[in-house]
Enzyme design. Structure first.
Site, mmCIF file in Angstrom:
data_model
loop_
_atom_site.group_PDB
_atom_site.id
_atom_site.type_symbol
_atom_site.label_atom_id
_atom_site.label_comp_id
_atom_site.label_asym_id
_atom_site.label_seq_id
_atom_site.Cartn_x
_atom_site.Cartn_y
_atom_site.Cartn_z
ATOM 1 N N GLU A 82 0.817 -1.225 0.000
ATOM 2 C CA GLU A 82 0.000 0.000 0.000
ATOM 3 C C GLU A 82 0.846 1.268 0.000
ATOM 4 O O GLU A 82 0.426 2.295 -0.534
ATOM 5 C CB GLU A 82 -0.932 0.023 1.207
ATOM 6 C CG GLU A 82 -2.344 -0.420 0.949
ATOM 7 C CD GLU A 82 -3.035 0.279 -0.224
ATOM 8 O OE1 GLU A 82 -3.065 1.527 -0.261
ATOM 9 O OE2 GLU A 82 -3.568 -0.428 -1.092
ATOM 10 N N HIS A 97 3.741 1.777 -1.525
ATOM 11 C CA HIS A 97 4.099 2.020 -2.927
ATOM 12 C C HIS A 97 2.889 2.524 -3.717
ATOM 13 O O HIS A 97 2.994 3.436 -4.535
ATOM 14 C CB HIS A 97 4.576 0.728 -3.592
ATOM 15 C CG HIS A 97 5.828 0.138 -3.013
ATOM 16 N ND1 HIS A 97 5.855 -1.078 -2.387
ATOM 17 C CD2 HIS A 97 7.107 0.598 -2.994
ATOM 18 C CE1 HIS A 97 7.090 -1.362 -2.012
ATOM 19 N NE2 HIS A 97 7.873 -0.356 -2.361
HETATM 20 P P1 AMP Z 1 11.401 0.392 -1.828
HETATM 21 O O1 AMP Z 1 10.719 -0.483 -2.832
HETATM 22 O O2 AMP Z 1 11.333 -0.145 -0.426
HETATM 23 O O3 AMP Z 1 12.770 0.823 -2.258
HETATM 24 O O4 AMP Z 1 10.532 1.716 -1.758
HETATM 25 C C1 AMP Z 1 10.207 2.427 -2.921
HETATM 26 C C2 AMP Z 1 9.591 3.741 -2.542
HETATM 27 O O5 AMP Z 1 8.415 3.507 -1.756
HETATM 28 C C3 AMP Z 1 10.517 4.615 -1.673
HETATM 29 O O6 AMP Z 1 10.371 5.969 -2.065
HETATM 30 C C4 AMP Z 1 9.990 4.382 -0.288
HETATM 31 O O7 AMP Z 1 10.228 5.466 0.589
HETATM 32 C C5 AMP Z 1 8.504 4.240 -0.569
HETATM 33 N N1 AMP Z 1 7.866 3.526 0.531
HETATM 34 C C6 AMP Z 1 8.209 2.320 1.034
HETATM 35 N N2 AMP Z 1 7.433 1.993 2.075
HETATM 36 C C7 AMP Z 1 6.585 3.047 2.254
HETATM 37 C C8 AMP Z 1 5.528 3.329 3.177
HETATM 38 N N3 AMP Z 1 5.194 2.477 4.148
HETATM 39 N N4 AMP Z 1 4.888 4.512 3.057
HETATM 40 C C9 AMP Z 1 5.215 5.391 2.079
HETATM 41 N N5 AMP Z 1 6.191 5.179 1.181
HETATM 42 C C10 AMP Z 1 6.864 4.021 1.264
#
Ligand code: AMP
Length: 279
Positions: A35, A37
Site C-alpha cells: 500500500e 508504494h
Molecule cells: P522500496 O521499494 O522499499 O525501495 O521503496 C520504494 C519507494 O516507496 C521509496 O520511495 C519508499 O520510501 C517508498 N515507501 C516504502 N514503504 C513506504 C511506506 N510504508 N509509506 C510510504 N512510502 C513508502
C-alpha cells in the site's frame, strides 16, 4: 499497462508520451509492492499524465551480507497491483541493463549520507543516488515520488537533484502504516508472527516520543533515551540507531525547537526495519 525491460523501450515510450504533451511522473521502487508504494503511484497519477513505476532490486545499494539475493520479488503480482491504480508503464530492467560490464560512474552525496542509515550501511546511499540519477536520465521525468518512510533517502535525492541541476521535482509522500501502526515495508515479510508483534515497538515508541514533545518536553537527549528504553523492553529487537536531528538539515539538536527528525533502525530477526517521525 506496458512492461518494459530495456532502456531503449522505456525511452521510446516516454518519447511518445511527450509527443502527446504529457507530463511524466516516476515512482522508483524495488518491487514487492504494498500500500505504501501504491500511495506513491496514486499521488503520481493525480499530478502527472503518464506514470512510470520502476521495479529494480538495485545491487549497488546493498552491502555485503545484506539481503540482495533473498529480497522478495514477484513481478506478476506487482504488475497487477500497479495496473489497479492506473500506472501506465513498468520499467523492470535486469542488473546488466543498468550496470553493463565496464560500468564505472557513481554519484556520491556528501555529509547528509554520513549519519543514520549511511553510517550503518556504507555505500548504500551511493548506490541509491547512482541508480536514481540513472533513472532520472533514462526517463527524463518531470516529477519523482518518494516515501517519507525513507526520510534520509528523500533528502539525499533532493540534495542530488539540486546539486546536479536535474530538472525534476521530488515529491515526498507520507508514510503508509498497517492498522496497528507498523510502517509498511517489503521486508515485513521476513517477520514471523511473534516478530511481527515485536516490530510494533518501532511505531509505538515514536508515538510515545511525539506525545512527550506534545506535552512540552524539549530535551532531545531525554526523548532519544525514552525511545531507546522502550525498544530495549522488547527482547526480540536490536537497535542499530535511534537519533534526533534537525529537519531537513540533519544537524545535531539539543533542544527541539523547529522541526526535528526522530529516526530509528531496529533489527528483528533477519529484518532490519526503519521508521521515523517529524517532531
Ligand atoms: P522500496 O521499494 O522499499 O525501495 O521503496 C520504494 C519507494 O516507496 C521509496 O520511495 C519508499 O520510501 C517508498 N515507501 C516504502 N514503504 C513506504 C511506506 N510504508 N509509506 C510510504 N512510502 C513508502
Amino acid at each position: 499497462m506496458r512492461i518494459f525491460h530495456t532502456i531503449a523501450e522505456i525511452r521510446e515510450f516516454v518519447r511518445q508520451a511527450r509527443v502527446k504533451g504529457h507530463s511524466i511522473g516516476l515512482v522508483p521502487t524495488m518491487g514487492y509492492l504494498h500500500e505504501g508504494h501504491l500511495e506513491l503511484m496514486r499521488q503520481a497519477k493525480k499530478q502527472c499524465d503518464t506514470v512510470i513505476v520502476s521495479i529494480f532490486v538495485n545491487p549497488t545499494q546493498f552491502g555485503p551480507g545484506e539481503d540482495l539475493a533473498s529480497y522478495p520479488r514477484d513481478l506478476d503480482r506487482d504488475a497487477a497491483m500497479a495496473e489497479g491504480v492506473g500506472v501506465d508503464a513498468i520499467f523492470n530492467p535486469v542488473a546488466e541493463e543498468i550496470y553493463p560490464s565496464g560500468y564505472s560512474t557513481y554519484v556520491d552525496v556528501e555529509r547528509i549520507t554520513e549519519k543514520l542509515c549511511g553510517a550503518f550501511r556504507p555505500g548504500h546511499f551511493r548506490g541509491v543516488a547512482t541508480v536514481v540519477a540513472k533513472l532520472f536520465n533514462i526517463v527524463k521525468t518531470d516529477y519523482a515520488f518518494f516515501g517519507q518512510k525513507d526520510a534520509q533517502q528523500v533528502l539525499v535525492i533532493k540534495r542530488m537533484a539540486a546539486d546536479l541541476n536535474m530538472e525534476v521535482e521530488v515529491i515526498t509522500v507520507p508514510t503508509v502504516r498497517e492498522h496497528d501502526g507498523l510502517a509498511m515495508s517489503s521486508r515485513n515479510v521476513y517477520l514471523d508472527p511473534e516478530q511481527r508483534q515485536a516490530a510494533l515497538c518501532l511505531s509505538s515508541s515514536l508515538n510515545r516520543a511525539a506525545a512527550e514533545v506534545g506535552a512540552g518536553e524539549r530535551n532531545a537527549a531525554k526523548i532519544r533515551q525514552l525511545v531507546i528504553d522502550l525498544i530495549k523492553d522488547e527482547p526480540l529487537a536490536g537497535i542499530d540507531y535511534v537519533e534526533i536531528y534537525s529537519y531537513p538539515d540533519l544537524e545535531p539538536v539539543e533542544l527541539i525547537k523547529g522541526s526535528a527528525l526522530l529516526a530509528l533502525a531496529v533489527k528483528i530477526g533477519r529484518a532490519r526495519l526503519i521508521d521515523n517521525i517529524i517532531l
